[in-house]
Design a protein around this motif. Structure first.
Motif, PDB file in Angstrom:
ATOM      1  N   GLU A 295       0.823  -1.211   0.000  1.00 33.59           N
ATOM      2  CA  GLU A 295       0.000   0.000   0.000  1.00 33.59           C
ATOM      3  C   GLU A 295       0.857   1.262   0.000  1.00 33.59           C
ATOM      4  N   LEU A 296       1.988   1.211   0.694  1.00 36.61           N
ATOM      5  CA  LEU A 296       2.842   2.388   0.794  1.00 36.61           C
ATOM      6  C   LEU A 296       3.549   2.704  -0.517  1.00 36.61           C
ATOM      7  N   SER A 297       4.010   1.660  -1.196  1.00 37.86           N
ATOM      8  CA  SER A 297       4.782   1.894  -2.412  1.00 37.86           C
ATOM      9  C   SER A 297       4.686   0.695  -3.341  1.00 37.86           C
ATOM     10  N   MET A 298       4.083   0.909  -4.482  1.00 34.93           N
ATOM     11  CA  MET A 298       3.981  -0.153  -5.467  1.00 34.93           C
ATOM     12  C   MET A 298       5.354  -0.510  -6.033  1.00 34.93           C
ATOM     13  N   LYS A 299       6.222   0.505  -6.196  1.00 33.08           N
ATOM     14  CA  LYS A 299       7.544   0.253  -6.751  1.00 33.08           C
ATOM     15  C   LYS A 299       8.353  -0.696  -5.872  1.00 33.08           C
ATOM     16  N   TRP A 300       8.038  -0.698  -4.588  1.00 31.01           N
ATOM     17  CA  TRP A 300       8.740  -1.559  -3.631  1.00 31.01           C
ATOM     18  C   TRP A 300       8.637  -3.023  -4.034  1.00 31.01           C
ATOM     19  N   PHE A 301       7.529  -3.374  -4.763  1.00 34.63           N
ATOM     20  CA  PHE A 301       7.267  -4.768  -5.065  1.00 34.63           C
ATOM     21  C   PHE A 301       7.770  -5.218  -6.428  1.00 34.63           C
ATOM     22  N   LEU A 302       7.846  -4.310  -7.358  1.00 31.48           N
ATOM     23  CA  LEU A 302       8.109  -4.721  -8.731  1.00 31.48           C
ATOM     24  C   LEU A 302       9.472  -5.390  -8.869  1.00 31.48           C
ATOM     25  N   GLY A 303       9.535  -6.443  -9.695  1.00 30.02           N
ATOM     26  CA  GLY A 303      10.785  -7.149  -9.923  1.00 30.02           C
ATOM     27  C   GLY A 303      10.701  -8.600  -9.491  1.00 30.02           C
ATOM     28  N   THR A 304      11.796  -9.312  -9.664  1.00 29.10           N
ATOM     29  CA  THR A 304      11.821 -10.747  -9.359  1.00 29.10           C
ATOM     30  C   THR A 304      11.635 -11.022  -7.879  1.00 29.10           C
ATOM     31  N   GLU A 305      12.033 -10.055  -7.015  1.00 26.58           N
ATOM     32  CA  GLU A 305      11.867 -10.270  -5.575  1.00 26.58           C
ATOM     33  C   GLU A 305      10.399 -10.428  -5.206  1.00 26.58           C
ATOM     34  N   PHE A 306       9.549  -9.739  -5.943  1.00 31.23           N
ATOM     35  CA  PHE A 306       8.114  -9.818  -5.680  1.00 31.23           C
ATOM     36  C   PHE A 306       7.591 -11.237  -5.908  1.00 31.23           C
ATOM     37  N   ILE A 307       8.017 -11.856  -6.994  1.00 33.04           N
ATOM     38  CA  ILE A 307       7.566 -13.214  -7.298  1.00 33.04           C
ATOM     39  C   ILE A 307       8.103 -14.213  -6.274  1.00 33.04           C
ATOM     40  N   SER A 308       9.364 -14.068  -5.883  1.00 33.25           N
ATOM     41  CA  SER A 308       9.919 -14.986  -4.884  1.00 33.25           C
ATOM     42  C   SER A 308       9.185 -14.860  -3.558  1.00 33.25           C
ATOM     43  N   LEU A 309       8.739 -13.646  -3.257  1.00 32.79           N
ATOM     44  CA  LEU A 309       7.991 -13.425  -2.026  1.00 32.79           C
ATOM     45  C   LEU A 309       6.589 -14.024  -2.120  1.00 32.79           C
ATOM     46  N   MET A 310       5.900 -13.774  -3.224  1.00 35.97           N
ATOM     47  CA  MET A 310       4.542 -14.284  -3.398  1.00 35.97           C
ATOM     48  C   MET A 310       4.517 -15.810  -3.515  1.00 35.97           C
ATOM     49  N   THR A 311       5.606 -16.402  -4.001  1.00 34.13           N
ATOM     50  CA  THR A 311       5.686 -17.864  -4.053  1.00 34.13           C
ATOM     51  C   THR A 311       5.641 -18.457  -2.645  1.00 34.13           C
ATOM     52  N   LEU A 312       6.284 -17.783  -1.702  1.00 34.60           N
ATOM     53  CA  LEU A 312       6.269 -18.250  -0.311  1.00 34.60           C
ATOM     54  C   LEU A 312       4.937 -17.957   0.364  1.00 34.60           C
ATOM     55  N   VAL A 313       4.308 -16.835  -0.026  1.00 34.77           N
ATOM     56  CA  VAL A 313       3.017 -16.473   0.570  1.00 34.77           C
ATOM     57  C   VAL A 313       1.924 -17.418   0.099  1.00 34.77           C
ATOM     58  N   LEU A 314       1.854 -17.640  -1.213  1.00 36.67           N
ATOM     59  CA  LEU A 314       0.803 -18.484  -1.792  1.00 36.67           C
ATOM     60  C   LEU A 314       1.301 -19.918  -1.866  1.00 36.67           C
ATOM     61  N   CYS A 315       1.406 -20.524  -0.696  1.00 35.95           N
ATOM     62  CA  CYS A 315       2.007 -21.854  -0.609  1.00 35.95           C
ATOM     63  C   CYS A 315       1.299 -22.672   0.467  1.00 35.95           C
ATOM     64  N   LEU A 316       0.981 -23.924   0.126  1.00 34.51           N
ATOM     65  CA  LEU A 316       0.454 -24.899   1.090  1.00 34.51           C
ATOM     66  C   LEU A 316       1.471 -26.041   1.160  1.00 34.51           C
ATOM     67  N   PRO A 317       2.404 -25.995   2.101  1.00 31.24           N
ATOM     68  CA  PRO A 317       3.517 -26.950   2.130  1.00 31.24           C
ATOM     69  C   PRO A 317       3.076 -28.410   2.156  1.00 31.24           C
ATOM     70  N   GLN A 318       1.965 -28.702   2.817  1.00 31.92           N
ATOM     71  CA  GLN A 318       1.470 -30.084   2.868  1.00 31.92           C
ATOM     72  C   GLN A 318       0.437 -30.371   1.790  1.00 31.92           C
ATOM     73  N   GLY A 319       0.280 -29.449   0.853  1.00 36.17           N
ATOM     74  CA  GLY A 319      -0.650 -29.668  -0.244  1.00 36.17           C
ATOM     75  C   GLY A 319      -2.067 -29.870   0.236  1.00 36.17           C
ATOM     76  N   ALA A 320      -2.750 -30.880  -0.337  1.00 36.49           N
ATOM     77  CA  ALA A 320      -4.144 -31.147   0.012  1.00 36.49           C
ATOM     78  C   ALA A 320      -4.303 -31.623   1.447  1.00 36.49           C
ATOM     79  N   GLN A 321      -3.219 -32.074   2.069  1.00 37.42           N
ATOM     80  CA  GLN A 321      -3.284 -32.570   3.450  1.00 37.42           C
ATOM     81  C   GLN A 321      -3.049 -31.469   4.485  1.00 37.42           C
TER      82      GLN A 321
END
Length: 459
Positions: A295-321
């Motif tokens: 919310e503070l700064s969109m530029k803060w997110f842009l780039g490959t770091e954003f994807i590496s961060l969102m990969t960890l956020v949108l993650c279910l380590p045990q999958g369906a279990q």
């Protein structure tokens, strides 16, 4: 001094100190101090107690001298207090060195610890008299300012934990002075430390965070052991401490620490905590911070770091279990973050690779989360149905005996086994789980609506 028995000579010198004429206090003390030091250094036994009694007697006489208030009074030093304070610093040097040599040494004796305590008493008495009444400013290096610096350096040299003196004083006050005097000494200590910043570098960094400018700490600092240990210790308090007010205080410090990191350091710190915390509550707190930064700064997110961060956020380590109930906090924050990111998609779409990768991660995450919700809903619904039937048919003891392998026994909520709860509480927990699944599904539906609306708009 060279030929007499040191114990007898020390007694004679202490008698002289106790009987000093009020008009000759500083002259007498300045004359005696070098010889007193020599006598004390010759002692083989009981040195710590003798050093303590000598320092106490000297300070008792010096407390009779008026404290100079102005620069002119200090320079004139009419009553000799400034000269005596400087001489006391020289007097204590060899005893401070003794403590430094034995500190942390497995061969250190009770005598060594007693000497450290006597030096601590000397420092605390000095903070109260004369330093509490002195005019101390870093831009005027007066004799009493230099004495204050030496006292603070001595506390650091004898490895006396300053946080313990300031914040946990009740543990040590019985060996120092009466309560009111000790409070005054601590007030002077806090002033020299936090206002004049004397030896502030020796104070644990976690207590100095407020002085650091927000968004200023570079990513390189995260590689330092001290930075890593502070965050890990905070994590342990947040996850394992049973005392709620300490948990709340740790959370405040945790947030202040995050605020001080610059953008790159925040990215790295967030990734590290999402990988290592293994705690849904901490992960949800980190994800909430990610949204705030977004919310503070969109530029803060842009780039490959954003994807590496969102990969960890949108993650279910045990999958369906994945246990949705124990992971609820993280999942809800993840869905809220994803919804917000999709609403603010205009700037993200300027980087086509980042946007496509985000869409791919989103689809995989939502697909797996739907499967997980479906399995969990069926499981909790069956458990709820079975619980209702059991409540109607038999008492709790018979129910436990008849269904020894009942799946509800494996459910854990907030570190407590559901099977240890009363049937009424079990019913509330299971019903709450189903409501949580409804909330998750409503968020997923909203995310899909936003995605469809945006796609239609673009088309």
């Amino acid at each position: 001094v060279k030929t007499c028995r040191p114990n007898e000579l020390l007694d004679c010198m202490l008698e002289i100190i106790e009987g000093i004429d009020p008009g000759a206090i500083s002259e007498t003390i300045l004359a005696l101090l070098p010889h007193l030091q020599s006598v004390l250094l010759r002692l083989d036994e009981g040195k710590a107690a003798c050093v303590g009694s000598t320092l106490s007697a000297l300070q008792k006489q010096l407390s009779r001298l008026p404290v100079p208030y102005t620069e002119q009074q200090e320079e004139a030093d009419e009553y000799g207090l400034c000269r005596c304070s400087a001489a006391l610093t020289v007097f204590t040097e060899p005893f401070v060195e003794e403590v430094k040599r034995t500190d942390g040494n497995c061969a250190a004796t009770a005598e060594d610890e007693e000497l450290k305590i006597e030096l601590l008493k000397f420092c605390m008495r000095s903070l109260r008299e004369p330093l509490l009444e002195a005019e101390l400013k870093h831009d005027r290096r007066s004799p009493l300012w230099l004495f204050a610096v030496e006292i603070m350096v001595t506390l650091s040299a004898i490895k006396e934990p300053l946080p313990e003196l300031l914040f946990f004083s009740s543990l040590r006050k019985n060996i120092l002075m009466d309560n009111n005097q000790f409070k005054e000494a601590r007030a002077c200590l806090a002033y020299l430390l936090f206002v004049q910043l004397i030896t502030i570098d020796n104070f644990p960094a976690v207590f100095s965070l407020e002085r650091v400018q927000d968004n200023s700490l570079p990513v390189s600092l995260l590689d330092l052991k001290s930075f890593y240990s502070v965050t890990q210790n905070l994590r342990r308090v947040l996850t394992d401490c049973p005392i709620q007010h300490l948990v709340s205080a740790s959370l405040v410090v945790f947030q202040v620490f995050i605020n001080k990191l610059d953008a790159e350091a925040k990215h790295k710190f967030f990734r590290c905590m999402l990988k290592t915390s293994n705690h849904a509550g901490i992960e949800s707190y980190i994800i909430k911070n990610i949204r705030n930064q977004f919310e503070l700064s969109m530029k803060w997110f842009l780039g490959t770091e954003f994807i590496s961060l969102m990969t960890l956020v949108l993650c279910l380590p045990q999958g369906a279990q994945t246990d949705l109930l124990s992971s609820m906090d993280k999942i809800m924050e993840s869905l809220n973050l994803l919804r917000y990111v999709l609403i603010r998609d205009e700037e993200l779409r300027t980087n086509e690779d980042v946007w496509e990768e985000l869409c791919r991660i989103k689809e995989e995450y939502l697909k797996m989360l739907r499967v997980c919700i479906s399995i969990s809903r069926a499981y909790y619904s069956s458990e709820l149905k079975a619980l209702r039937e059991d409540q109607k048919l038999k008492a709790k003891e018979a129910r436990d005996a008849a269904r020894p392998t009942k799946l509800v026994k494996s459910i854990t909520v907030r570190k407590e086994k559901v099977s240890n709860m009363s049937p009424e509480v079990q019913h509330q927990v299971l019903q709450s789980a189903l409501v949580t699944f409804d909330l998750m599904e409503s968020l997923i539906a909203r995310i899909e609506e936003i995605t469809e609306e945006k796609q239609n708009k673009l088309n």
